[in-house]
Design a protein around this motif. Structure first.
Motif, PDB file in Angstrom:
ATOM      1  N   ARG A   1       3.402   1.247 -12.937  1.00 42.79           N
ATOM      2  CA  ARG A   1       3.227   2.520 -11.110  1.00 42.79           C
ATOM      3  C   ARG A   1       2.978   2.782 -10.306  1.00 42.79           C
ATOM      4  O   ARG A   1       1.899   1.242  -9.652  1.00 42.79           O
ATOM      5  CB  ARG A   1       2.748   4.005 -12.653  1.00 42.79           C
ATOM      6  N   ASP A   2       3.212   3.421  -9.885  1.00 40.57           N
ATOM      7  CA  ASP A   2       3.029   3.842  -8.062  1.00 40.57           C
ATOM      8  C   ASP A   2       1.097   3.649  -8.189  1.00 40.57           C
ATOM      9  O   ASP A   2       0.266   3.911  -7.934  1.00 40.57           O
ATOM     10  CB  ASP A   2       3.296   4.893  -7.000  1.00 40.57           C
TER      11      ASP A   2
ATOM     12  N   SER B   1       0.707  -1.252   0.198  1.00 40.14           N
ATOM     13  CA  SER B   1      -0.103   0.491   0.179  1.00 40.14           C
ATOM     14  C   SER B   1       0.968   1.509  -0.107  1.00 40.14           C
ATOM     15  O   SER B   1       0.781   1.972  -0.721  1.00 40.14           O
ATOM     16  CB  SER B   1      -1.121   0.044   1.610  1.00 40.14           C
ATOM     17  N   THR B   2       2.016   1.180   1.049  1.00 35.71           N
ATOM     18  CA  THR B   2       2.414   2.091   0.624  1.00 35.71           C
ATOM     19  C   THR B   2       3.403   2.834  -0.401  1.00 35.71           C
ATOM     20  O   THR B   2       4.231   3.459  -0.884  1.00 35.71           O
ATOM     21  CB  THR B   2       3.766   2.369   2.400  1.00 35.71           C
ATOM     22  N   ASN B   3       3.750   1.212  -0.855  1.00 38.49           N
ATOM     23  CA  ASN B   3       5.593   1.267  -2.116  1.00 38.49           C
ATOM     24  C   ASN B   3       4.627   0.108  -2.800  1.00 38.49           C
ATOM     25  O   ASN B   3       5.414  -0.596  -2.711  1.00 38.49           O
ATOM     26  CB  ASN B   3       6.773   1.407  -1.370  1.00 38.49           C
ATOM     27  N   PHE B   4       3.680   0.290  -3.743  1.00 40.91           N
ATOM     28  CA  PHE B   4       3.497  -0.233  -4.648  1.00 40.91           C
ATOM     29  C   PHE B   4       4.184  -0.858  -5.796  1.00 40.91           C
ATOM     30  O   PHE B   4       4.891  -1.956  -5.611  1.00 40.91           O
ATOM     31  CB  PHE B   4       2.067  -0.056  -5.686  1.00 40.91           C
TER      32      PHE B   4
ATOM     33  N   VAL C   1      -5.033  -3.198  -4.021  1.00 36.80           N
ATOM     34  CA  VAL C   1      -4.655  -1.678  -3.893  1.00 36.80           C
ATOM     35  C   VAL C   1      -4.137  -1.258  -5.155  1.00 36.80           C
ATOM     36  O   VAL C   1      -4.957   0.234  -5.704  1.00 36.80           O
ATOM     37  CB  VAL C   1      -3.037  -1.731  -3.371  1.00 36.80           C
ATOM     38  N   ALA C   2      -4.163  -1.990  -5.793  1.00 39.18           N
ATOM     39  CA  ALA C   2      -4.126  -1.559  -8.188  1.00 39.18           C
ATOM     40  C   ALA C   2      -5.872  -1.446  -8.468  1.00 39.18           C
ATOM     41  O   ALA C   2      -5.748   0.199  -9.094  1.00 39.18           O
ATOM     42  CB  ALA C   2      -3.929  -2.866  -8.948  1.00 39.18           C
ATOM     43  N   ALA C   3      -6.625  -2.275  -7.702  1.00 37.93           N
ATOM     44  CA  ALA C   3      -7.839  -1.722  -8.267  1.00 37.93           C
ATOM     45  C   ALA C   3      -8.571  -0.462  -7.078  1.00 37.93           C
ATOM     46  O   ALA C   3      -9.127   0.313  -8.042  1.00 37.93           O
ATOM     47  CB  ALA C   3      -8.055  -3.027  -7.829  1.00 37.93           C
TER      48      ALA C   3
END
Length: 239
Positions: free
Chosen positions: A142-143, A25-28, A76-78
């Protein structure tokens, strides 16, 4: 020993799951690059020392650790890349990719064995796939998108600490009930292909049938997942 190599993934996921979720979550982007690279290194270890059980186990442990970060990526991506009304479907599709990969590689591995390929030859193929995955992750992941597609994505930088998230999750009785049901059902379902595969291979070496069985099982699960998401999206409570 063979069973241990298979179950290492489950044993490692349990203690690392929550912490990996926070890191993703913090460093995707960085977490996915590290996971893909770690997976690639693990296959190299297996290739170099494939006849030494200890080193093969170390490679398996590294791959299991990488898997935790990869499996934590879909939510997280979604949340970051899709509008609110599409988050559920995007998450389901991304999770399906894991099982589709499992089913496809089970079929390919069985096909290669049927063709007489040895462990070293198959591992070289896997190494090539893992190397390609590293390149794709570095180039495309990408983040976050240039602009937040929903309100949740705008609040990512202000998320609560891991301890607070876990407390809130444990207090959510509906979520805990759904999680328990999911675990029981998933555990029961996975005994089916394992049992049938045992019968298929007992006294014979029909690896292709086992591969086809795994592929059919995963494809069926993927279709069911899409149907479930469609039903839930229409406001029907699946529980």
């Amino acid at each position: 020993r063979v069973v241990l190599l298979s179950t290492l993934y489950m044993y490692i996921f349990l203690p690392l799951g929550f912490f990996a979720s926070e890191i993703v979550s913090t460093n995707f982007c960085l977490s996915q690059i590290c996971a893909a690279t770690l997976n690639f290194i693990a296959v190299i270890i297996k290739l170099v020392a494939q006849r030494h059980y200890i080193w093969v186990t170390i490679g398996q442990i590294l791959q299991a650790c990488a898997q935790v970060f990869i499996l934590c990526a879909p939510p997280v991506a979604a949340e970051r890349w899709f509008p609110l009304e599409e988050i559920g479907l995007a998450n389901a599709v991304a999770l399906m990719a894991n099982f589709m990969g499992f089913g496809s590689m089970s079929f390919l591995a069985a096909f290669w064995v049927e063709k007489g390929y040895g462990v070293e030859e198959i591992t070289w193929y896997v190494l090539g796939l893992c190397g390609a995955a590293v390149v794709l992750v570095v180039v495309f992941v990408r983040d976050r998108p240039p602009s937040a597609p929903n309100v949740l994505a705008q609040k990512i930088t202000g998320r609560a600490a891991l301890r607070d998230d876990m407390k809130a999750m444990l207090r959510d009785s509906t979520f805990m009930f759904a999680t328990g049901i999911y675990g029981l059902v998933l555990g029961g379902i996975w005994t089916i292909p394992s049992t049938v595969a045992l019968f298929l291979t007992k006294g014979q070496s029909d690896n292709l049938k086992v591969g086809i069985l795994a592929l059919v099982f995963v494809v069926s699960g993927a279709v069911a997942s899409v149907i479930f998401e469609s039903v839930a999206k229409r406001g029907v409570n699946p529980f």
